[in-house]
Write an enzyme that holds these catalytic residues in place. Sequence first.
Site, PDB file in Angstrom:
ATOM      1  N   GLU A   1       0.801  -1.410  -0.008  1.00 35.56           N
ATOM      2  CA  GLU A   1       0.077   0.093   0.011  1.00 35.56           C
ATOM      3  C   GLU A   1       0.798   1.256   0.053  1.00 35.56           C
ATOM      4  OE1 GLU A   1      -2.956  -0.618   3.093  1.00 35.56           O
ATOM      5  OE2 GLU A   1      -3.600  -2.142   2.162  1.00 35.56           O
TER       6      GLU A   1
ATOM      7  N   ASP B   1     -12.430 -10.046  -1.169  1.00 37.25           N
ATOM      8  CA  ASP B   1     -13.564 -10.448  -0.493  1.00 37.25           C
ATOM      9  C   ASP B   1     -14.480  -9.325  -1.268  1.00 37.25           C
ATOM     10  OD1 ASP B   1     -12.932  -7.922   0.520  1.00 37.25           O
ATOM     11  OD2 ASP B   1     -12.566  -8.724   2.545  1.00 37.25           O
TER      12      ASP B   1
ATOM     13  N   ASN C   1       2.224  -5.404  -3.230  1.00 37.09           N
ATOM     14  CA  ASN C   1       0.732  -5.552  -2.697  1.00 37.09           C
ATOM     15  C   ASN C   1      -0.088  -4.395  -2.629  1.00 37.09           C
ATOM     16  OD1 ASN C   1      -1.079  -7.999  -2.110  1.00 37.09           O
ATOM     17  ND2 ASN C   1      -1.027  -6.946  -0.222  1.00 37.09           N
TER      18      ASN C   1
ATOM     19  N   GLU D   1      -6.105 -10.651  -1.488  1.00 36.00           N
ATOM     20  CA  GLU D   1      -6.948 -10.570  -0.202  1.00 36.00           C
ATOM     21  C   GLU D   1      -8.573 -10.655  -0.719  1.00 36.00           C
ATOM     22  OE1 GLU D   1      -5.583  -7.395   2.142  1.00 36.00           O
ATOM     23  OE2 GLU D   1      -3.602  -7.838   1.672  1.00 36.00           O
TER      24      GLU D   1
ATOM     25  N   HIS E   1     -10.079  -6.157  -2.506  1.00 33.58           N
ATOM     26  CA  HIS E   1     -11.145  -5.838  -1.342  1.00 33.58           C
ATOM     27  C   HIS E   1     -12.400  -5.105  -2.307  1.00 33.58           C
ATOM     28  CE1 HIS E   1      -9.176  -7.453   1.859  1.00 33.58           C
ATOM     29  NE2 HIS E   1      -7.924  -6.439   1.527  1.00 33.58           N
TER      30      HIS E   1
HETATM   31  C1  XIL Z   1      -6.560  -6.443   8.007  1.00 32.51           C
HETATM   32  C2  XIL Z   1      -6.612  -7.492   9.111  1.00 32.51           C
HETATM   33  O1  XIL Z   1      -7.806  -8.472   8.186  1.00 32.51           O
HETATM   34  C3  XIL Z   1      -7.108  -7.042  10.300  1.00 32.51           C
HETATM   35  O2  XIL Z   1      -7.711  -8.134  11.133  1.00 32.51           O
HETATM   36  C4  XIL Z   1      -6.129  -6.103  11.004  1.00 32.51           C
HETATM   37  O3  XIL Z   1      -7.230  -5.401  12.065  1.00 32.51           O
HETATM   38  C5  XIL Z   1      -6.093  -4.915   9.941  1.00 32.51           C
HETATM   39  O4  XIL Z   1      -5.580  -5.527   8.781  1.00 32.51           O
HETATM   40  N1  XIL Z   1      -4.899  -4.635   3.721  1.00 32.51           N
HETATM   41  C6  XIL Z   1      -4.149  -5.675   3.977  1.00 32.51           C
HETATM   42  C7  XIL Z   1      -4.200  -6.450   5.023  1.00 32.51           C
HETATM   43  O5  XIL Z   1      -2.902  -5.657   3.288  1.00 32.51           O
HETATM   44  O6  XIL Z   1      -3.374  -6.494   6.023  1.00 32.51           O
HETATM   45  C8  XIL Z   1      -5.373  -5.812   5.932  1.00 32.51           C
HETATM   46  O7  XIL Z   1      -5.760  -6.730   7.061  1.00 32.51           O
HETATM   47  C9  XIL Z   1      -6.523  -5.625   5.208  1.00 32.51           C
HETATM   48  C10 XIL Z   1      -6.360  -4.579   4.210  1.00 32.51           C
END
Ligand code: XIL
Length: 311
Positions: A127, A234, A168, A232, A204
């Site tokens: 990020e 969802d 990422n 990741e 996401h």
């Molecule tokens: C999130 C976790 O799922 C949570 O449990 C934590 O509180 C915060 O981080 N992008 C990412 C992940 O790269 O590491 C994040 O994970 C979600 C967003």
Amino acid sequence: DATLGQLAAAKGRYFGSATDNPHLSDPVYKQILGSEFGQLTVGNTMKWQYTEPSEGRFDYEAADTIVELAEANDQTVRGHTLVWHNQLPDWVNSVPSDRLLNVMRNHITNEVTHFKGRLIHWDVVNEAFEEDGSRRQTVFQQKIGDGYIAEAFRAARAADPNVKLYYNDYNIEGIGPKSDAVYNMVKSFKQQGIPIDGVGMQAHLILGQVPSTLRQNIQRFADLGVDVAITELDIRMDLPRTAAKDAQQANDYTRVVEACLAVSRCVGITVWDFSDKQSWVPSVFPGQGAALPYDENYNKKPAYYAITAAL
Ligand code: XIL
């Protein structure tokens, strides 16, 4: 029936899930995690806050628990994440500018060395860009400068020549200013010989908003000579769930799986945990949720069956 992991493996891909240490005390959860997926991502406990809570004190116990579980179940593991502005212990923010590069290198070297030979990928930097494609003004950006990302990749490569090194980020699934910035960075890394092996698209996503350029975007990264992973995934909706939203979500998951399968260098897909019971979504996006292929009682949703059909 074949599992998600088996179906993906038959296509030369993996299908994995993120997980987190507290979830493992639920036997039903643990059974599905261990049987359905070919790959795990450690959702929290490889982050800096957990692994180097104070300078020079390294702690891998929680992350090791998940890596050992994965190994016992013949699952591969993605490392997540070495350099990120969130879940960063406070002490890092107070390191003077002239020391931060060495602190960052030391963190990377120690953690990559600890897990050497046991991970398939590392999310080296997470990020680092804003939506407009500019650099996010993290402590690393401000105190080390533009070169910190390349330095992070070099340190990771020096510590383990075999693990695949990923950049990422989120909102880089479709073509736009942010993914263009990542694209240009990867291109210049490749030209300069800075070691990068892959790009992780977090994915996401929002119901009904799978980017129309997803496949094309994966392909343009692949054409630079890097792998791509959906890291990741969802797909969140406004609660409550309805049958119509579930059907839309199933369609959305299908499109993501199809886009990955359409590009040979798209190596795998990871959901950001698999059950709505453990999803991070409701805590971060109030009023939204139901983003994953299993409901909070571990029943398979239409999204699950859509993924199996698409794989
Ligand atoms: C999130 C976790 O799922 C949570 O449990 C934590 O509180 C915060 O981080 N992008 C990412 C992940 O790269 O590491 C994040 O994970 C979600 C967003």
